[in-house]
Motif scaffolding. Sequence first.
Motif, PDB file in Angstrom:
ATOM      1  N   PHE A 331       3.354  72.775  39.378  1.00 23.39           N
ATOM      2  CA  PHE A 331       3.365  72.203  40.727  1.00 23.39           C
ATOM      3  C   PHE A 331       4.689  72.505  41.422  1.00 23.39           C
ATOM      4  CE2 PHE A 331       4.553  68.771  43.601  1.00 23.39           C
ATOM      5  CZ  PHE A 331       3.457  68.695  44.439  1.00 23.39           C
ATOM      6  N   TRP A 332       5.782  72.256  40.716  1.00 23.57           N
ATOM      7  CA  TRP A 332       7.089  72.436  41.350  1.00 23.57           C
ATOM      8  C   TRP A 332       7.536  73.880  41.394  1.00 23.57           C
ATOM      9  CZ3 TRP A 332       9.234  69.658  44.768  1.00 23.57           C
ATOM     10  CH2 TRP A 332       8.998  68.277  44.822  1.00 23.57           C
ATOM     11  N   ASP A 333       7.045  74.713  40.489  1.00 25.08           N
ATOM     12  CA  ASP A 333       7.360  76.136  40.610  1.00 25.08           C
ATOM     13  C   ASP A 333       6.786  76.691  41.910  1.00 25.08           C
ATOM     14  OD1 ASP A 333       8.330  78.744  39.499  1.00 25.08           O
ATOM     15  OD2 ASP A 333       6.189  79.190  39.575  1.00 25.08           O
ATOM     16  N   LEU A 334       5.548  76.306  42.220  1.00 21.47           N
ATOM     17  CA  LEU A 334       4.965  76.717  43.495  1.00 21.47           C
ATOM     18  C   LEU A 334       5.739  76.133  44.668  1.00 21.47           C
ATOM     19  CD1 LEU A 334       2.739  77.986  45.253  1.00 21.47           C
ATOM     20  CD2 LEU A 334       1.426  75.874  44.945  1.00 21.47           C
ATOM     21  N   THR A 335       6.043  74.842  44.602  1.00 22.10           N
ATOM     22  CA  THR A 335       6.767  74.188  45.696  1.00 22.10           C
ATOM     23  C   THR A 335       8.161  74.783  45.861  1.00 22.10           C
ATOM     24  OG1 THR A 335       5.515  72.165  45.220  1.00 22.10           O
ATOM     25  CG2 THR A 335       7.457  71.961  46.631  1.00 22.10           C
ATOM     26  N   ASN A 336       8.840  75.036  44.743  1.00 21.17           N
ATOM     27  CA  ASN A 336      10.148  75.694  44.799  1.00 21.17           C
ATOM     28  C   ASN A 336      10.053  77.031  45.533  1.00 21.17           C
ATOM     29  OD1 ASN A 336      11.697  73.780  43.434  1.00 21.17           O
ATOM     30  ND2 ASN A 336      11.379  74.718  41.431  1.00 21.17           N
ATOM     31  N   ARG A 337       9.065  77.823  45.174  1.00 17.84           N
ATOM     32  CA  ARG A 337       8.951  79.155  45.769  1.00 17.84           C
ATOM     33  C   ARG A 337       8.629  79.059  47.264  1.00 17.84           C
ATOM     34  NH1 ARG A 337       9.118  82.981  41.794  1.00 17.84           N
ATOM     35  NH2 ARG A 337       8.844  82.173  39.672  1.00 17.84           N
ATOM     36  N   GLN A 338       7.838  78.072  47.644  1.00 13.39           N
ATOM     37  CA  GLN A 338       7.591  77.857  49.075  1.00 13.39           C
ATOM     38  C   GLN A 338       8.899  77.513  49.790  1.00 13.39           C
ATOM     39  OE1 GLN A 338       4.739  74.727  48.548  1.00 13.39           O
ATOM     40  NE2 GLN A 338       2.954  76.091  48.676  1.00 13.39           N
ATOM     41  N   ASP A 339       9.675  76.606  49.190  1.00  9.09           N
ATOM     42  CA  ASP A 339      10.961  76.218  49.778  1.00  9.09           C
ATOM     43  C   ASP A 339      11.928  77.391  49.838  1.00  9.09           C
ATOM     44  OD1 ASP A 339      10.629  73.509  50.465  1.00  9.09           O
ATOM     45  OD2 ASP A 339      10.980  72.861  48.411  1.00  9.09           O
ATOM     46  N   PHE A 340      12.037  78.124  48.743  1.00  8.90           N
ATOM     47  CA  PHE A 340      13.021  79.203  48.688  1.00  8.90           C
ATOM     48  C   PHE A 340      12.660  80.326  49.654  1.00  8.90           C
ATOM     49  CE2 PHE A 340      13.862  77.895  44.011  1.00  8.90           C
ATOM     50  CZ  PHE A 340      14.603  76.814  44.443  1.00  8.90           C
ATOM     51  N   SER A 341      11.377  80.578  49.835  1.00 11.87           N
ATOM     52  CA  SER A 341      10.964  81.577  50.824  1.00 11.87           C
ATOM     53  C   SER A 341      11.402  81.156  52.220  1.00 11.87           C
ATOM     54  CB  SER A 341       9.440  81.766  50.781  1.00 11.87           C
ATOM     55  OG  SER A 341       9.016  82.678  51.774  1.00 11.87           O
ATOM     56  N   ALA A 342      11.243  79.870  52.528  1.00 18.34           N
ATOM     57  CA  ALA A 342      11.678  79.367  53.834  1.00 18.34           C
ATOM     58  C   ALA A 342      13.194  79.462  53.969  1.00 18.34           C
ATOM     59  CB  ALA A 342      11.207  77.926  54.025  1.00 18.34           C
ATOM     60  N   CYS A 343      13.926  79.113  52.911  1.00 18.19           N
ATOM     61  CA  CYS A 343      15.391  79.174  52.959  1.00 18.19           C
ATOM     62  C   CYS A 343      15.872  80.609  53.164  1.00 18.19           C
ATOM     63  CB  CYS A 343      15.982  78.604  51.674  1.00 18.19           C
ATOM     64  SG  CYS A 343      15.757  76.817  51.480  1.00 18.19           S
ATOM     65  N   GLU A 344      15.225  81.554  52.509  1.00 19.99           N
ATOM     66  CA  GLU A 344      15.604  82.956  52.672  1.00 19.99           C
ATOM     67  C   GLU A 344      15.350  83.436  54.088  1.00 19.99           C
ATOM     68  OE1 GLU A 344      15.058  84.523  48.064  1.00 19.99           O
ATOM     69  OE2 GLU A 344      13.388  84.748  49.489  1.00 19.99           O
ATOM     70  N   SER A 345      14.266  82.961  54.679  1.00 19.34           N
ATOM     71  CA  SER A 345      13.989  83.318  56.068  1.00 19.34           C
ATOM     72  C   SER A 345      15.030  82.728  57.019  1.00 19.34           C
ATOM     73  CB  SER A 345      12.585  82.842  56.463  1.00 19.34           C
ATOM     74  OG  SER A 345      12.264  83.236  57.781  1.00 19.34           O
ATOM     75  N   VAL A 346      15.450  81.475  56.749  1.00 18.93           N
ATOM     76  CA  VAL A 346      16.522  80.863  57.539  1.00 18.93           C
ATOM     77  C   VAL A 346      17.797  81.705  57.435  1.00 18.93           C
ATOM     78  CG1 VAL A 346      18.076  78.873  57.662  1.00 18.93           C
ATOM     79  CG2 VAL A 346      15.613  78.516  57.447  1.00 18.93           C
ATOM     80  N   GLN A 347      18.124  82.131  56.218  1.00 16.84           N
ATOM     81  CA  GLN A 347      19.344  82.909  56.019  1.00 16.84           C
ATOM     82  C   GLN A 347      19.295  84.227  56.800  1.00 16.84           C
ATOM     83  OE1 GLN A 347      21.817  81.598  54.233  1.00 16.84           O
ATOM     84  NE2 GLN A 347      23.239  83.318  54.429  1.00 16.84           N
ATOM     85  N   ARG A 348      18.145  84.898  56.763  1.00 14.06           N
ATOM     86  CA  ARG A 348      18.014  86.145  57.520  1.00 14.06           C
ATOM     87  C   ARG A 348      18.100  85.883  59.019  1.00 14.06           C
ATOM     88  NH1 ARG A 348      13.916  86.912  53.586  1.00 14.06           N
ATOM     89  NH2 ARG A 348      12.300  86.320  55.105  1.00 14.06           N
ATOM     90  N   GLY A 349      17.465  84.785  59.458  1.00 14.20           N
ATOM     91  CA  GLY A 349      17.464  84.478  60.889  1.00 14.20           C
ATOM     92  C   GLY A 349      18.839  84.183  61.432  1.00 14.20           C
ATOM     93  N   MET A 350      19.686  83.543  60.605  1.00 13.92           N
ATOM     94  CA  MET A 350      21.031  83.211  61.075  1.00 13.92           C
ATOM     95  C   MET A 350      21.917  84.443  61.253  1.00 13.92           C
ATOM     96  SD  MET A 350      22.120  79.537  59.425  1.00 13.92           S
ATOM     97  CE  MET A 350      21.868  80.010  57.715  1.00 13.92           C
TER      98      MET A 350
END
Length: 381
Positions: A331-350
């Motif tokens: 459950f949390w491996d999936l949730t982690n990957r969803q979160d980390f994908s969003a964080c990586e997108s934030v980093q690229r956007g900044m």
Amino acid sequence: MTVVPPAPLDPDQVALSLAPFGHSRMLPRDAYLSDAVLAWEQEHLFGGWVCVGRSSEISTSGMTAQSLGDYGVLLTRDKSGVLRGFENACRHRGHELLPCGGTSEDLRAIVCPYHAWSYRLDGSLIGAPGHKDAVDFDKSAFSLKPVGVQEWHGWVFVDRKNQGLPFAEHIGELEGIVADYDAETLVTPVVHEYDVASNWKVIIENYQECYHCSSIHPELCAVSPPTSGENLEMEGNWVGGWMDLREHADTMSFDGRSGGVAMARLDEVERRTVMYVAVMPNLLISLHPDYIMTHLLTPISPDVTRVRCSWAFPAEVAGAEGFDPAYAVDFWDLTNRQDFSACESVQRGMKAPNYQAGPLAPDEDGVYQFVTRIAQAYQGS
């Protein structure tokens, strides 16, 4: 009193992050992108108490070495169980006594692999080849350099500069929240490591709000209402809050069912909630009724963070025949990957040339608590 210089950031931009909630902005762009800012953070934010792992990772008569910024710390545990911390540098020529990330067990002594200087597990020098008959060679003057170390509910914290707050003040009122989970008695059968292409602060900011949950976490929302709970304001160098479980759910899993049992000393409220805590600067603790998940963050560069995620369960559960931790881990491996994908997108956007720090939504008060702590530290003292 130690004087901390301000971070290499525009002070006017930092001040925007300290405006009252509802009028403030996120941290300045360079706080997430600048090598100079990360170097300042490593020296000052990561210069006090930092979590380096679990107590169980250091066996009796054993040692481990962990990297903290530009240098490492060596942790030893003697036969009586006493944990000590030292700079991971031989007193002869500075060679690392153990490669960072390494462990050794059943030790009789710490031996430098370069010139074989040897030390007891308490850091005192046993011998230096070639110095037996040396005039005025005082072994007591060449013990390993100590660093502050503290075990707390099964986690190990190091104060490498010996300049942090007294540990009880660092933890503050979090002690009363964590105590009933008996975390020091839990065992950790599963550890995942992720290299996330994101600044470490972006990961914690994501962890401090569920404003994004309806957008990217359908599985989480199925077992926990994304608008439930609230954030806490209590003493200590941490931020956090709680969320409810839905009526049908006993824990965080895909169907809400637990593959274990609830912690023995939890009350009815604790059995129906999940607590999310960020212990500054690098430990995220998720307290579930039946397991504890932790994320240990290590900044590698401004845009790469290594995240070591572990799941801990009561020993009698983890040791039972047929126990499968996948109900929590998957459950949390999936949730982690969803979160980390969003964080990586934030980093690229900044990295966009015209990006400017944006405002916070009403549901992001937890992010505000974290951002203001960082902004206050950036101002120096």
